[in-house]
Scaffold this active site. Structure first.
Site, PDB file in Angstrom:
ATOM      1  N   GLN A   1     -19.741 -17.795 -19.601  1.00 33.16           N
ATOM      2  CA  GLN A   1     -20.206 -16.868 -18.583  1.00 33.16           C
ATOM      3  C   GLN A   1     -20.509 -15.501 -19.184  1.00 33.16           C
ATOM      4  O   GLN A   1     -20.989 -14.623 -18.488  1.00 33.16           O
ATOM      5  CB  GLN A   1     -19.126 -16.687 -17.505  1.00 33.16           C
ATOM      6  CG  GLN A   1     -18.882 -17.925 -16.669  1.00 33.16           C
ATOM      7  CD  GLN A   1     -17.699 -17.760 -15.726  1.00 33.16           C
ATOM      8  OE1 GLN A   1     -16.759 -18.525 -15.770  1.00 33.16           O
ATOM      9  NE2 GLN A   1     -17.745 -16.755 -14.859  1.00 33.16           N
TER      10      GLN A   1
ATOM     11  N   PHE B   1     -16.516 -20.827 -12.770  1.00 34.64           N
ATOM     12  CA  PHE B   1     -15.503 -20.355 -11.813  1.00 34.64           C
ATOM     13  C   PHE B   1     -14.597 -19.275 -12.399  1.00 34.64           C
ATOM     14  O   PHE B   1     -13.485 -19.083 -11.920  1.00 34.64           O
ATOM     15  CB  PHE B   1     -14.660 -21.529 -11.298  1.00 34.64           C
ATOM     16  CG  PHE B   1     -15.457 -22.751 -10.940  1.00 34.64           C
ATOM     17  CD1 PHE B   1     -16.326 -22.720  -9.859  1.00 34.64           C
ATOM     18  CD2 PHE B   1     -15.370 -23.916 -11.687  1.00 34.64           C
ATOM     19  CE1 PHE B   1     -17.084 -23.841  -9.532  1.00 34.64           C
ATOM     20  CE2 PHE B   1     -16.120 -25.032 -11.375  1.00 34.64           C
ATOM     21  CZ  PHE B   1     -16.984 -24.994 -10.298  1.00 34.64           C
TER      22      PHE B   1
ATOM     23  N   GLU C   1     -15.147 -17.151 -18.727  1.00 35.61           N
ATOM     24  CA  GLU C   1     -15.436 -15.734 -18.923  1.00 35.61           C
ATOM     25  C   GLU C   1     -14.876 -15.289 -20.278  1.00 35.61           C
ATOM     26  O   GLU C   1     -15.638 -14.944 -21.172  1.00 35.61           O
ATOM     27  CB  GLU C   1     -14.847 -14.908 -17.776  1.00 35.61           C
ATOM     28  CG  GLU C   1     -15.345 -13.474 -17.801  1.00 35.61           C
ATOM     29  CD  GLU C   1     -14.945 -12.680 -16.574  1.00 35.61           C
ATOM     30  OE1 GLU C   1     -14.686 -13.262 -15.514  1.00 35.61           O
ATOM     31  OE2 GLU C   1     -14.891 -11.436 -16.670  1.00 35.61           O
TER      32      GLU C   1
ATOM     33  N   ARG D   1      -7.115  -6.250  -8.677  1.00 36.70           N
ATOM     34  CA  ARG D   1      -7.916  -6.734  -7.547  1.00 36.70           C
ATOM     35  C   ARG D   1      -7.019  -7.336  -6.458  1.00 36.70           C
ATOM     36  O   ARG D   1      -7.339  -7.272  -5.275  1.00 36.70           O
ATOM     37  CB  ARG D   1      -8.988  -7.724  -8.009  1.00 36.70           C
ATOM     38  CG  ARG D   1     -10.013  -8.048  -6.921  1.00 36.70           C
ATOM     39  CD  ARG D   1     -11.206  -8.834  -7.441  1.00 36.70           C
ATOM     40  NE  ARG D   1     -12.301  -7.997  -7.897  1.00 36.70           N
ATOM     41  CZ  ARG D   1     -13.329  -7.581  -7.137  1.00 36.70           C
ATOM     42  NH1 ARG D   1     -13.405  -7.936  -5.868  1.00 36.70           N
ATOM     43  NH2 ARG D   1     -14.280  -6.843  -7.639  1.00 36.70           N
TER      44      ARG D   1
ATOM     45  N   ARG E   1     -12.526 -17.390  -9.768  1.00 38.96           N
ATOM     46  CA  ARG E   1     -13.155 -17.114  -8.465  1.00 38.96           C
ATOM     47  C   ARG E   1     -12.233 -16.355  -7.496  1.00 38.96           C
ATOM     48  O   ARG E   1     -11.291 -16.922  -6.950  1.00 38.96           O
ATOM     49  CB  ARG E   1     -13.571 -18.445  -7.847  1.00 38.96           C
ATOM     50  CG  ARG E   1     -14.640 -18.318  -6.785  1.00 38.96           C
ATOM     51  CD  ARG E   1     -15.021 -19.700  -6.290  1.00 38.96           C
ATOM     52  NE  ARG E   1     -16.337 -19.708  -5.676  1.00 38.96           N
ATOM     53  CZ  ARG E   1     -17.021 -20.815  -5.400  1.00 38.96           C
ATOM     54  NH1 ARG E   1     -16.523 -21.998  -5.708  1.00 38.96           N
ATOM     55  NH2 ARG E   1     -18.204 -20.749  -4.831  1.00 38.96           N
TER      56      ARG E   1
ATOM     57  N   PHE F   1     -10.564 -13.646  -8.499  1.00 44.98           N
ATOM     58  CA  PHE F   1     -10.056 -12.720  -9.505  1.00 44.98           C
ATOM     59  C   PHE F   1      -8.861 -11.923  -9.002  1.00 44.98           C
ATOM     60  O   PHE F   1      -8.829 -10.715  -9.089  1.00 44.98           O
ATOM     61  CB  PHE F   1     -11.210 -11.773  -9.893  1.00 44.98           C
ATOM     62  CG  PHE F   1     -11.096 -11.143 -11.258  1.00 44.98           C
ATOM     63  CD1 PHE F   1     -11.268 -11.894 -12.408  1.00 44.98           C
ATOM     64  CD2 PHE F   1     -10.832  -9.788 -11.397  1.00 44.98           C
ATOM     65  CE1 PHE F   1     -11.195 -11.301 -13.666  1.00 44.98           C
ATOM     66  CE2 PHE F   1     -10.747  -9.189 -12.652  1.00 44.98           C
ATOM     67  CZ  PHE F   1     -10.928  -9.949 -13.791  1.00 44.98           C
TER      68      PHE F   1
ATOM     69  N   ALA G   1     -17.454 -11.635 -10.908  1.00 44.23           N
ATOM     70  CA  ALA G   1     -17.277 -10.688  -9.806  1.00 44.23           C
ATOM     71  C   ALA G   1     -18.343 -10.859  -8.723  1.00 44.23           C
ATOM     72  O   ALA G   1     -18.677  -9.900  -8.033  1.00 44.23           O
ATOM     73  CB  ALA G   1     -17.268  -9.248 -10.330  1.00 44.23           C
TER      74      ALA G   1
ATOM     75  N   GLU H   1     -17.617 -15.376  -4.749  1.00 44.20           N
ATOM     76  CA  GLU H   1     -16.172 -15.438  -4.557  1.00 44.20           C
ATOM     77  C   GLU H   1     -15.689 -15.379  -3.107  1.00 44.20           C
ATOM     78  O   GLU H   1     -14.736 -16.082  -2.748  1.00 44.20           O
ATOM     79  CB  GLU H   1     -15.507 -14.294  -5.343  1.00 44.20           C
ATOM     80  CG  GLU H   1     -15.640 -14.444  -6.840  1.00 44.20           C
ATOM     81  CD  GLU H   1     -15.323 -13.151  -7.575  1.00 44.20           C
ATOM     82  OE1 GLU H   1     -16.087 -12.177  -7.406  1.00 44.20           O
ATOM     83  OE2 GLU H   1     -14.313 -13.102  -8.281  1.00 44.20           O
TER      84      GLU H   1
END
Lengths: 497, 766
Positions: free
Chosen positions: B202, B233, B237, B315, B347, B349, B516, B717
């Site tokens: 990603q 998902f 990352e 988050r 997903r 986060f 994000a 998300e």
């Protein structure tokens, strides 16, 4: 190891030994030197660079590797099967036709199973899609191609072996229903069947992968090669190879043995050949015991039920196999045969006496499980089939219970309770059966049995459930069995659908 | 089951759909191998904690068919991965931090040979007792990052104003990404010290950075390409970078292209997952159920390293309010270090772990007061004119929650069904039904402001075909399809004209992760800006030629029209080319308005919010704790949808993934810290049979109030948190066993065993 790939038309084929042959996209594929434990998916992706089928889990659980194979029923027709190519030995498809997702195109057009997914927005990342398409293609062949309607249960069943992490499935399920909306596409069954029959007339005589066609030949092979691994659908053996890194130097594949394929109904019992697929075996059982249908739908996913066999499930002897609790409750027996002193020896054993310990059975090294005999139901029979798992479909039981009752007036005349997930083997709850048997069918009696059954077993804690939960639910399932018969209202979640 | 959309349907399916259904759209593992390619398989630690005293690499090297091994000594650059905190070894050499930690690679010409040997490499580890979970780590003061505190309002006043107080604990399990395509990278040296890496990632830019760091070369020597992923998902990352580094180190050592692919077991053992959370909470509220104060302690199970745990835990803090005004609130967040996989982006986060807390609190407040939980939720919603500032100081300017929730409640007949369910439950002895409607408000933008930038490159060729490249990656979410649509609409051409190419660090530099939910917002706008520049160039050229103003040049229906001429797009392009007009352009976008101080956790971290709500009905079996999802209705806000079918696909897929997180998907580690759920046979993601029997999904029809691309809103998300409606419905059903006023103690995931346990607790209480 080098694999020689040759593709020829049928007429050019010579009758050579030791070659794996199968039909794919109008061509005959012939391969030499394929190892007995080479799985079909690896053969396709690594040896033949055919990458339109994917590896998702290499354990037959996700369906990304689903392909469709077909065998000739006769000179006219084919029998289609969706299978997990990741755990199917490549040799097992000798003499069959094989389709992967890229093979479905006809005259440049997508197959309805593909077009429906495209138009219905049924792909996101697309990695599970070739497997989904093959499951739908198999569904198409047994429904749309025969102008039969599609029912929701069939669609869910067809997709039960396919995981998709992106879509949430709604678009795929809707796409499946829309396959009917596209112009019908038929496979050239007659042409393919005749080629397969020709191909099968060439002996598949691989030294270390034997595929006998007759029981006698199987028994003789078994006696000669007691070290060989017997496989039928290889749905567990394939996992030993792929996940357990086990090497199989010698395989005897029983799935083509004629005598093991039969289903016969006698006056007193149903006889199911050991190599009959789980799906066909459950279908046969469900004819007289419809509750088996619902139970069967939760046994693994569709491709596994297509490939796995009843005999394999029994002989493998896993304490969490789901067919054994049912068969124990039905007083099934198993027939074992062996080739000794130039004679076929045969014995019949109650399934309850078959299991000696964890994955240990009473089967001797030269014996082969030939068939399973299941007594037919009496008019007074009541059956309760309960499976507890984290996920409803395609999950391994934390606990499995089958209860068979035969009532005489208000008396529990016969009580059989088969269990999985509570001991090192599938077992009968003998003590609990004794508490119930011959007693009045009263709630107090069942309450007594609940206490007994919770004490009768000491189930382990593992990743599927704690021992305490298993023990508690054992008793509660007996309560459910009582309530189910005593009450009109919905007792089970299944009653809500 | 139906899906209704409010905007015209675009005709196109996913840009790769036709390839997907034939299996011919290639993923990294499908690429034809270059002659001489070797395969690397990871060697994993067999203990969760301790000191590594010996690995018998000589043994591995001596095995037949093995080309060699790669370990710490083979790293030319830093032995630490170039993560934000630089706290992860590329290969463990001394300290063992978790069971499954990678010690090195076995490399062979045949992958199965490498796998057999890698799985049998002898090793000696002086094991010590592992830290297994966040609570234990908290007790041991074991952290990957400093703790964070956020407070707004006067807590004491809040407690004084409260008529009622409730407290509780909530364990929220992690989640395996279970992308169907496992992690994979294919690395090869090229001429002149250049490197080419095919990575399922990603974040190609991060892979580029990590590989350069490990090889001790410059970023301009590393080119990373990703055409598509088989699911991401969040799991690809940072985690994809590890694979690429391992593959590059092996390729460097053996001077051959090397592919490293994790099989499912290794993928589950090695890579991080969604962070499990241990929550403790205290809430005070009045007789209406209005929250006066919330005190939340969040122990975040980060695993052995920081990875993205800081922003994930942040988050979670930012979403502890979800949709609700909390006049006084304190959140304490501990980033606990444990001997497990290093948990990572997934997903939402951290958002879902925050949202679920407040949603369960709302459910428990309703139970305490004997009120309907929907009424309690409505009472507490953020206001429009007042009660509209989040705990982190951001004013909510686009609040549509009340109308959206009310609309959904009407559409799904919430009130009458509530009555029917009450009635039904009173009659039903062994089955109980539950109903819950839960909202989601999700902040859109990377909280780290710097990541909110994107670039794109659009090229128009003289035959009128258009090629687009941008910094985002395609993991199935339909980003490329949407970006193509944006470019096609900008230039007034059919989308068939527009093709996308693989994400490529040689084309767009310093691109942020596709994460994000921001992929379309950022890259769509960047591509639009590039297309607008080309449009301007062409318009200027035609205006000069035709003697009209630039504004009179119209781009529509594959034509470019001036008051004087109508030219096909291709004719116009060829005309402009001959006039030496630049027909390609870059485009850049930086999200406006956002600012955020990570020290005080205040500011405007989000450009806007995406909203949605779901109502789910379940039934539970009191004898076994089993349950069924009977019906779900969803109303979700994607602004003005760029592609309704893709957006609905995100909503449905996100929802069911959220349901899986809270129901069937249970990660189990044993007491030694070994993950037991290592594959699809033991870790159960939803199947088609887990779809609710009735599923109605609708899109909200109002465009984004901020000037986001096409008036749309991010969708990746937010719908994940709609799955919380199922968890709350389950708790509602458990509460219906007995009209208890106490909180229903149910941890996630709600396996049948946990549901049965919760039923027993309800029966025991009062």
């Amino acid at each position: 190891m080098e694999i020689a790939r040759q593709t020829k038309t049928m007429s050019q084929t010579t009758n050579r030994d030791g070659v794996l042959r199968f039909w794919k996209r109008g061509q005959l594929i012939e391969l030499n030197n394929v190892l007995p434990d080479r799985m079909l998916l690896d053969l396709l992706r690594e040896d033949l660079q055919i990458c339109d089928t994917k590896e998702g889990c290499a354990a037959g659980d996700c369906g990304a590797c689903t392909v469709v194979i077909a065998d000739a029923v006769d000179g006219e027709r084919l029998k289609f099967q969706a299978i997990n190519s990741c755990i199917r030995p490549a040799h097992a498809i000798h003499g069959m036709a094989l389709w992967t997702a890229a093979d479905l195109i006809q005259e440049g057009a997508l197959h309805p199973a593909q077009e429906a997914i495209v138009q219905g927005h049924g792909t996101q990342c697309g990695f599970c899609t070739p497997g989904i398409v093959m499951s739908l293609f198999s569904l198409y062949q047994r429904t749309c191609a025969k102008d039969e309607d599609l029912h929701k249960a069939d669609v869910i069943d067809a997709l039960s072996g396919n995981l998709c992490r992106c879509t949430g499935y709604r678009s795929i399920v809707d796409a499946a229903f829309s396959m009917h909306d596209y112009p019908k596409v038929l496979e050239k069954e007659k042409e393919i069947a005749s080629q397969l029959l020709k191909m099968q007339s060439c002996e598949h005589d691989v030294v270390n992968y034997k595929m006998p066609r007759e029981l006698l030949a199987l028994l003789q092979l078994r006696t000669q090669h007691q070290e060989a691994q017997l496989v039928a659908g290889a749905t567990d053996v394939g996992i030993w190879v792929k996940q357990g890194m086990r090497h199989l130097s010698h395989v005897i594949d029983v799935h083509r043995v004629r005598e093991l394929q039969t289903i016969e109904l006698f006056d007193d019992y149903l006889c199911i050949g050991a190599a009959v697929s789980l799906q066909e075996a459950f279908d046969a059982l469900a004819k007289e015991r419809p509750k088996v249908n619902e139970f069967a739908a939760r046994f693994a996913g569709w491709p596994i039920r297509q490939s796995g066999t009843l005999g394999g499930n029994i002989a493998n002897g896993s304490p969490i196999g789901d067919s054994m609790p049912l068969l124990l409750a039905l007083d099934a027996t198993v027939v074992l045969k062996a080739w000794r002193n130039s004679k076929v020896m045969s014995r019949e054993l109650a399934l309850s006496e078959f299991y000696l310990g964890y994955k240990k059975t009473a089967m001797l090294p030269d014996e082969v499980l030939v068939c399973i005999k299941i007594p037919r139901p009496s008019a007074n029979e009541w059956l309760g089939l309960y499976k507890i798992s984290k996920r409803c479909e395609d999950d391994i039981s934390a606990l499995c219970m089958a209860i068979r009752l035969e009532m005489r007036d208000q008396i529990l005349d016969v009580v059989r309770i088969g269990l999985g997930g509570v001991a090192a083997t599938p077992v009968r709850a003998m003590k609990t059966e004794c508490i119930l048997q011959g007693r009045e069918d009263a709630h107090a009696v069942w309450k007594e049995a609940q206490v007994t059954i919770a004490a009768e077993f000491d189930p382990i804690s593992d990743l599927r459930a704690s021992g305490a939960y298993r023990r508690e639910v054992l008793g509660n399932l007996l309560e459910r069995a009582y309530l189910e018969r005593a009450h009109q209202a919905a007792v089970r979640l299944e009653d809500l659908s | 089951m139906n899906a209704i959309d409010a905007f015209p349907r675009p005709s196109n399916s996913h840009e790769s759909a036709v390839g997907h259904v034939q299996g011919t759209a290639p993923y990294v593992d499908d690429l034809p191998l270059i002659e001489g390619t070797l395969h690397g398989v990871v060697v994993l630690s067999s203990r969760a904690a301790g000191t590594l005293s010996h690995v018998d690499w000589e043994w591995a090297q001596a095995q037949e068919g093995v080309s060699g091994v790669v370990a710490g000594r083979d790293i030319p650059g830093s032995k630490k991965l170039a993560t934000y905190v630089a706290d992860e070894d590329i290969f463990a050499e001394d300290q063992i931090e978790y069971h499954g930690q990678v010690l090195g690679l076995v490399v062979a010409q045949r992958r199965e040979v490498a796998a057999r040997v890698a799985n049998a490499v002898p090793m000696q580890i002086e094991a010590k007792a592992p830290t297994l979970n966040a609570r234990q780590a908290y007790a041991e003061s074991s952290f990957v990052l400093p703790s964070v505190h956020l407070q707004r309002g006067m807590l004491d006043d809040g407690w004084q104003e409260s008529v009622y107080r409730l407290s509780g604990k909530l364990e929220v399990g992690g989640q395996e990404h279970f992308y169907l395509e496992g992690q994979v990278a294919y690395a090869m040296k090229q001429a002149d010290g250049q490197w080419l890496i095919y990575s399922s990632t990603q974040h190609p830019g991060e892979v580029q950075h990590w590989v350069a760091h490990a090889l001790d070369i410059s970023m301009h020597q590393v080119r990373v390409v990703c055409r598509r992923m088989g699911g991401g998902f969040g799991g690809k990352e940072t985690q994809a970078g590890h694979l690429a580094v391992w593959a590059a180190l092996a390729a460097n050592k053996f001077n051959a292209p090397v592919k490293v692919r994790l099989d499912r077991k290794d993928d589950m053992l090695v890579t991080g997952k969604r962070h499990p959370f241990s929550h403790e909470w205290h809430v005070g509220f009045d007789t209406d159920g209005k929250v006066k104060v919330l005190d939340s302690l969040q122990m975040v199970h980060c695993g052995h390293s920081a990875d993205l745990s800081g922003p994930v835990a942040d988050r979670a803090i930012f979403h502890t309010d979800n949709a609700y005004w909390l006049p006084a609130v304190k959140v304490t967040s501990h980033r606990c270090k444990t001997n497990t996989q290093s948990h990572t982006a997934f997903r939402g986060f951290g958002g879902p772990q925050g949202v679920i807390l407040i949603e369960t609190v709302m459910g428990d407040i309703a139970r305490r007061l004997g009120k309907d939980a929907l009424d309690v939720r409505l009472q507490n919603l953020y206001g429009i004119q007042d009660r509209n500032v989040t705990p982190y100081g951001m004013k909510i300017e686009d609040n549509i929650l009340k109308t959206l929730i009310t609309q959904l409640a009407t559409d799904c007949q919430y009130r009458s069904r509530r009555e029917e369910i009450k009635q039904w439950n009173s009659q039903s002895r062994n089955l109980k039904k539950g109903l819950a409607l839960t909202p989601v408000k999700f902040g859109i933008s990377f909280t780290a402001t710097q990541f909110n930038q994107a670039g794109a490159l659009v090229s128009v060729f003289t035959d009128g075909s258009i090629l687009v490249n941008h910094g985002g990656t395609e993991m199935g979410q339909g980003l490329h399809t949407k970006v193509c649509l944006v470019v096609a609409r900008t230039l007034g051409v059919s989308e068939q004209r527009v093709r996308i190419t693989a994400s490529d660090t040689d084309k767009v530099a310093n691109a942020s992760a596709t994460a994000a939910s921001s992929g379309t917002d950022l890259n769509g706008r960047a591509a639009e800006n590039a297309a607008l520049q080309i449009k301007k160039n062409i318009a200027l050229c035609l205006a000069q030629s035709d003697g009209c103003s630039e504004n009179e040049v119209l781009f529509m229906n594959d034509s470019i029209v001036t008051p004087q001429h109508k030219r096909s797009f291709q004719e116009a392009v060829q005309f402009a080319y001959k006039q030496r007009v630049q027909l390609w352009s870059d485009g850049f976008y930086a999200t406006p308005k956002i600012n955020y101080d990570p020290k005080t956790l205040t500011g405007r971290p989000f450009y806007y919010f995406s909203y949605g709500a779901a109502c789910s009905e379940v039934a539970i079996d009191l004898l076994t704790g089993e349950y069924r999802l009977l019906r779900t209705d969803i109303l979700h806000d994607v602004g003005r949808s760029i592609h309704p079918e893709i957006d609905i696909g995100q909503v449905e897929g996100g929802f069911l993934q959220g349901v899986g997180w809270l129901t069937t998907e249970e990660l189990v580690w044993d007491q030694h810290g070994k993950l037991l759920t290592q594959g699809a046979s033991t870790y159960k993601i939803p199947t088609a049979a887990d779809l609710p029997e009735t599923l109605n999904v609708r899109l909200w029809t109002e465009e984004n109030r901020e000037a986001n691309v096409g008036g749309s809103k991010a969708v990746g998300e937010p719908p994940f948190m709609l799955g919380i409606s199922v968890f709350e419905a389950l708790r509602d059903a458990v509460g219906a066993v007995k009209d208890s006023i106490r909180p229903v103690e149910l941890d996630a995931p709600a396996t049948p065993e946990r549901v049965l346990h919760a039923i027993a607790r309800v029966r025991e209480t009062d």
